[in-house]
Motif scaffolding. Structure first.
Motif, short mmCIF file in Angstrom:
data_model
loop_
_atom_site.label_atom_id
_atom_site.label_comp_id
_atom_site.label_asym_id
_atom_site.label_seq_id
_atom_site.Cartn_x
_atom_site.Cartn_y
_atom_site.Cartn_z
N ARG A 186 -67.20 14.72 41.95
CA ARG A 186 -67.50 13.77 40.86
C ARG A 186 -68.71 14.23 40.05
O ARG A 186 -68.69 14.21 38.82
CB ARG A 186 -67.74 12.37 41.43
CG ARG A 186 -68.21 11.35 40.44
CD ARG A 186 -67.17 11.07 39.39
NE ARG A 186 -67.64 10.01 38.52
CZ ARG A 186 -67.21 9.83 37.29
NH1 ARG A 186 -66.28 10.61 36.80
NH2 ARG A 186 -67.67 8.86 36.56
N LEU A 187 -69.75 14.66 40.74
CA LEU A 187 -70.96 15.08 40.03
C LEU A 187 -70.72 16.34 39.21
O LEU A 187 -71.21 16.44 38.08
CB LEU A 187 -72.12 15.26 41.01
CG LEU A 187 -72.56 13.98 41.72
CD1 LEU A 187 -73.70 14.27 42.68
CD2 LEU A 187 -72.93 12.88 40.74
N LYS A 188 -69.94 17.28 39.74
CA LYS A 188 -69.61 18.48 38.96
C LYS A 188 -68.83 18.10 37.70
O LYS A 188 -69.06 18.66 36.63
CB LYS A 188 -68.79 19.46 39.80
CG LYS A 188 -69.61 20.21 40.82
CD LYS A 188 -68.73 21.14 41.64
CE LYS A 188 -69.52 21.86 42.70
NZ LYS A 188 -68.67 22.76 43.51
N ASN A 189 -67.92 17.14 37.83
CA ASN A 189 -67.15 16.69 36.68
C ASN A 189 -68.01 16.00 35.63
O ASN A 189 -67.63 15.91 34.46
CB ASN A 189 -66.02 15.75 37.11
CG ASN A 189 -64.88 16.49 37.75
OD1 ASN A 189 -64.67 17.68 37.51
ND2 ASN A 189 -64.13 15.81 38.60
N CYS A 190 -69.18 15.50 36.04
CA CYS A 190 -70.12 14.87 35.11
C CYS A 190 -71.12 15.87 34.54
O CYS A 190 -72.03 15.48 33.81
CB CYS A 190 -70.87 13.74 35.82
SG CYS A 190 -69.84 12.33 36.24
N GLY A 191 -70.99 17.14 34.89
CA GLY A 191 -71.87 18.16 34.33
C GLY A 191 -73.08 18.50 35.17
O GLY A 191 -73.98 19.19 34.70
N VAL A 192 -73.12 18.02 36.40
CA VAL A 192 -74.24 18.31 37.29
C VAL A 192 -73.97 19.64 37.99
O VAL A 192 -72.87 19.87 38.49
CB VAL A 192 -74.43 17.18 38.33
CG1 VAL A 192 -75.53 17.53 39.33
CG2 VAL A 192 -74.72 15.86 37.63
N ALA A 193 -74.98 20.50 38.04
CA ALA A 193 -74.85 21.77 38.76
C ALA A 193 -75.24 21.54 40.22
O ALA A 193 -76.19 20.82 40.52
CB ALA A 193 -75.75 22.82 38.14
N SER A 217 -84.73 8.24 37.31
CA SER A 217 -83.73 7.80 36.32
C SER A 217 -82.43 8.58 36.48
O SER A 217 -81.34 8.01 36.45
CB SER A 217 -84.30 7.97 34.92
OG SER A 217 -83.33 7.66 33.96
N VAL A 218 -82.54 9.89 36.65
CA VAL A 218 -81.35 10.72 36.84
C VAL A 218 -80.62 10.32 38.11
O VAL A 218 -79.40 10.20 38.13
CB VAL A 218 -81.71 12.22 36.85
CG1 VAL A 218 -80.53 13.07 37.27
CG2 VAL A 218 -82.21 12.65 35.47
N MET A 219 -81.37 10.07 39.17
CA MET A 219 -80.75 9.66 40.44
C MET A 219 -79.99 8.34 40.28
O MET A 219 -78.90 8.18 40.83
CB MET A 219 -81.78 9.55 41.56
CG MET A 219 -82.19 10.87 42.12
SD MET A 219 -80.77 11.74 42.82
CE MET A 219 -81.59 12.94 43.81
N ARG A 220 -80.54 7.41 39.53
CA ARG A 220 -79.82 6.15 39.29
C ARG A 220 -78.52 6.41 38.54
O ARG A 220 -77.48 5.82 38.84
CB ARG A 220 -80.71 5.17 38.53
CG ARG A 220 -81.78 4.53 39.39
CD ARG A 220 -82.51 3.40 38.67
NE ARG A 220 -83.37 3.89 37.60
CZ ARG A 220 -84.62 4.31 37.77
NH1 ARG A 220 -85.16 4.32 38.97
NH2 ARG A 220 -85.33 4.72 36.74
N ALA A 260 -72.53 7.06 38.63
CA ALA A 260 -71.33 7.90 38.52
C ALA A 260 -70.51 7.83 39.80
O ALA A 260 -69.27 7.82 39.76
CB ALA A 260 -71.73 9.35 38.22
N LEU A 261 -71.18 7.74 40.93
CA LEU A 261 -70.46 7.65 42.21
C LEU A 261 -69.83 6.28 42.40
O LEU A 261 -68.75 6.16 42.98
CB LEU A 261 -71.39 7.97 43.37
CG LEU A 261 -71.92 9.40 43.40
CD1 LEU A 261 -72.89 9.59 44.55
CD2 LEU A 261 -70.79 10.40 43.46
N SER A 262 -70.48 5.24 41.91
CA SER A 262 -69.90 3.90 42.04
C SER A 262 -68.60 3.79 41.26
O SER A 262 -67.73 2.99 41.62
CB SER A 262 -70.90 2.82 41.62
OG SER A 262 -71.14 2.87 40.23
#
Length: 116
Positions: free
Chosen positions: A98-105, A58-61, A66-68
């Protein structure tokens, strides 16, 4: 995008390419280039360190969505028994930004001999 917070990913150590005849559904590792540069057809794999199990899919989806939003193409495939997100090598920096901006470490690999 709150579901992405508290997610930790890291880059798989190998570069990959689409397996012959299976583009979009299977990858295979490729040997590193002598100069360390990306080849046109190479892919980068990102794997979750947390969470794991069914929630990881689910997280990967959500990561892929977020990348799309920034027009980066990605594919989610099982690799090493876990869901992994694959993007073109040329899109690696845009992806991590992009992922860092979404809160992903993003877990970074470092050598134990590195000066501190």
């Amino acid at each position: 995008m709150n579901t992405l917070q508290l997610s930790i990913i890291h880059r798989l150590p190998n570069s990959y390419r689409w397996a012959a005849g299976l583009a979009g559904s299977s990858v295979e590792p490729i040997p590193p280039t002598p100069n360390g540069m990306c080849e046109d057809n190479s892919l980068v794999g990102l794997k979750l360190l947390s969470p794991n199990g069914d929630k990881a899919w689910s997280v990967m989806r959500n990561l892929s969505l977020a990348l799309s939003d920034i027009d980066v193409e990605s594919s989610i495939l099982e690799c090493e028994g876990e869901p992994c997100l694959f993007v073109r090598c040329q899109d690696e920096y845009a992806t991590t930004c992009r992922l860092k901006n979404c809160g992903v470490a993003i877990a970074e690999h470092f050598s134990a001999t590195a000066p501190f």
